[in-house]
Design a protein around this motif. Structure first.
Motif, mmCIF file in Angstrom:
data_model
loop_
_atom_site.group_PDB
_atom_site.id
_atom_site.type_symbol
_atom_site.label_atom_id
_atom_site.label_comp_id
_atom_site.label_asym_id
_atom_site.label_seq_id
_atom_site.Cartn_x
_atom_site.Cartn_y
_atom_site.Cartn_z
ATOM 1 N N ALA A 1 0.831 -1.210 0.000
ATOM 2 C CA ALA A 1 0.000 0.000 0.000
ATOM 3 C C ALA A 1 0.867 1.262 0.000
ATOM 4 C CB ALA A 1 -0.943 0.005 1.189
ATOM 5 N N THR B 1 -4.514 6.098 2.671
ATOM 6 C CA THR B 1 -5.651 5.881 1.758
ATOM 7 C C THR B 1 -5.556 4.541 1.049
ATOM 8 O OG1 THR B 1 -5.878 8.263 1.415
ATOM 9 C CG2 THR B 1 -6.902 6.821 -0.212
ATOM 10 N N LYS B 2 -4.359 4.220 0.533
ATOM 11 C CA LYS B 2 -4.196 2.946 -0.168
ATOM 12 C C LYS B 2 -4.399 1.771 0.791
ATOM 13 C CE LYS B 2 -1.159 4.470 -3.907
ATOM 14 N NZ LYS B 2 0.168 4.309 -4.562
ATOM 15 N N ASN C 1 -6.279 1.717 3.413
ATOM 16 C CA ASN C 1 -7.717 1.622 3.670
ATOM 17 C C ASN C 1 -8.410 0.844 2.559
ATOM 18 O OD1 ASN C 1 -10.568 3.111 3.019
ATOM 19 N ND2 ASN C 1 -10.248 2.905 5.214
ATOM 20 N N ASN C 2 -8.064 1.148 1.322
ATOM 21 C CA ASN C 2 -8.673 0.450 0.175
ATOM 22 C C ASN C 2 -8.266 -1.021 0.135
ATOM 23 O OD1 ASN C 2 -9.885 2.841 -0.674
ATOM 24 N ND2 ASN C 2 -8.185 3.394 -2.017
ATOM 25 N N VAL C 3 -6.987 -1.280 0.395
ATOM 26 C CA VAL C 3 -6.503 -2.673 0.389
ATOM 27 C C VAL C 3 -7.190 -3.480 1.479
ATOM 28 C CG1 VAL C 3 -4.496 -4.130 0.846
ATOM 29 C CG2 VAL C 3 -4.285 -2.167 -0.678
ATOM 30 N N ALA D 1 -10.088 -2.886 2.935
ATOM 31 C CA ALA D 1 -11.504 -3.074 2.610
ATOM 32 C C ALA D 1 -11.681 -4.228 1.630
ATOM 33 C CB ALA D 1 -12.078 -1.783 2.031
ATOM 34 N N THR D 2 -10.798 -4.324 0.660
ATOM 35 C CA THR D 2 -10.860 -5.415 -0.320
ATOM 36 C C THR D 2 -10.581 -6.756 0.339
ATOM 37 O OG1 THR D 2 -10.167 -3.935 -2.099
ATOM 38 C CG2 THR D 2 -9.876 -6.296 -2.469
ATOM 39 N N THR E 1 -13.577 -7.938 2.273
ATOM 40 C CA THR E 1 -14.602 -8.473 1.363
ATOM 41 C C THR E 1 -14.227 -9.873 0.882
ATOM 42 O OG1 THR E 1 -15.199 -6.257 0.606
ATOM 43 C CG2 THR E 1 -15.793 -8.102 -0.831
ATOM 44 N N GLY F 1 -5.249 3.763 8.159
ATOM 45 C CA GLY F 1 -6.172 3.427 7.088
ATOM 46 C C GLY F 1 -6.820 2.074 7.289
ATOM 47 N N ALA G 1 -11.003 1.030 7.797
ATOM 48 C CA ALA G 1 -11.715 -0.046 7.102
ATOM 49 C C ALA G 1 -12.365 -0.997 8.094
ATOM 50 C CB ALA G 1 -10.747 -0.807 6.190
#
Length: 369
Positions: free
Chosen positions: A217, A222-223, A225-227, A229-230, A233, A252, A256
């Motif tokens: 990340a 921010t990255k 957080n996105n990683v 979250a993925t 999921t 981050g 998430a």
């Protein structure tokens, strides 16, 4: 923890609140570097002081820059900020521009962002007669003593063993079995490499722990957080623990987790010792972090470059262990986080910026991981 005790006892503390509020780009070079605190022009022999780093918005780099600022003020000078935002080309271009503006009369500390980029920066400084200290990232075949006095020093930290320590804490927290995920920094960065390697080494002893996924990340909140979250999921409740390679990404990751109502339920280990994460350790949302004392590093790296530039310190007369050396790595856990916060964050340590190697933990050795 013996080093931590020594570190705390030897640091002379004050209550001054020193935080970096503003930053100057390359456009501020002339005003910032040639005007003293009283607004009077400095003599032409006085070097411009500068720090090149990623961003002041990151707590780690904010501490680095704050340490540099503190040193600069101690010698009655201002410090120019070269903020590269993780861009190799920008930091090299900014350094060259500053060397041109100052005609090489420069004392610079810098993180080159990527290891191969360090050589170009060092060569540019040496060609113009500037003096440079680097931290964290350089290739193993680049050494200060190959450039006389101009490449003053390289400071790094051995993250391989500390990474094993925090990985062991994570293994204990999940009972030695189950799935974990890892989030890393820029893949070519030395700390990113060593921290991942330390985790993988520990995993060899835990056959019932599965590394479900590892994603970079790039040290970004921010990255991360996105990683994260993925990953949530994709893996859901298979994730029993999280190995985060630095505190900015940990923030981050936690966002998430909070979005899914999982904050405080999945153990997290981290690195850097940022104030926000130390608070989270006190509050129970993070297990541990590792402080590399960036405030000290920011001041010492610039102090070494400055004293080399003005001739009060001769790097080429020093042994190799004074030119490539390791800074401290101090584990902070839930047992000592409150004490650490009160003594090392709520109060800013003061240092003798001429005591160059007080917190050095020895010469850098280049292990193949």
């Amino acid at each position: 923890m013996s080093f931590m005790k020594k570190f705390v006892e030897e640091s002379k503390l004050s209550r001054r609140d020193f935080l970096l509020k503003t930053s100057l780009g390359i456009g501020g070079v002339a005003a910032a570097s040639m005007i003293g605190p009283a607004g009077m022009a400095m003599a032409s022999t006085t070097p411009t002081l500068a720090w090149g780093y990623r961003t002041p918005d990151n707590p780690y780099w904010n501490s680095i820059a704050s340490g540099g600022e503190n040193f600069a003020k101690s010698v009655g000078l201002d410090m120019t900020h070269l903020i590269h935002g993780g861009n190799n080309e920008k930091i090299l271009a900014d350094v060259k521009a500053l060397l041109s503006k100052t005609r090489g009369n420069l004392a610079l500390s810098v993180d080159a962002n990527d290891s191969p980029n360090a050589r170009s920066i060092v060569q540019a400084c040496a060609e113009k007669g500037g003096f440079v200290s680097t931290i964290w990232n350089k290739t193993d075949d680049l050494h200060p003593w190959e450039f006389g006095d101009n490449y003053v020093c390289h400071i790094s930290w051995s993250d391989y063993k500390p990474a094993q320590e925090v990985a062991e804490i994570l293994m204990e927290a999940i009972g030695g079995k189950g799935g974990i995920v890892g989030i890393g920094g820029i893949a070519s960065n030395i700390p990113a490499i060593e921290r991942k390697a330390g985790l993988l080494k520990v995993l060899e002893n835990y056959p019932e722990v599965e590394l479900l996924d590892w994603q970079a990340a790039d040290w970004s909140t921010t990255k991360a957080n996105n990683v994260m979250a993925t990953m949530l999921t994709r893996f859901g409740d298979e994730i029993k623990g999280i190995f985060s390679s630095n505190d900015s990404m940990t923030l981050g990751i936690l966002e998430a987790l909070r979005a899914e109502g999982l904050a405080g339920q999945i153990p997290i280990v981290s690195f850097d010792g940022a104030a926000d994460v130390v608070k989270l350790i006190i509050g129970g949302e993070v297990l541990c972090t590792v402080s590399t004392n960036p405030y000290w590093a920011g001041g010492i790296a610039l102090s070494l470059a400055y004293h080399a530039a003005i001739g009060t310190y001769k790097p080429s007369a020093e042994p190799h262990e004074h030119r490539e050396f390791l800074g401290p790595a101090i584990l902070i856990t839930q047992k000592d986080a409150k004490k650490w916060y009160e003594e090392q964050i709520a109060q800013i340590p003061e240092y003798d910026w001429k005591d160059f190697w007080k917190f050095s933990s020895g010469q850098i050795s280049y292990e193949k991981l």
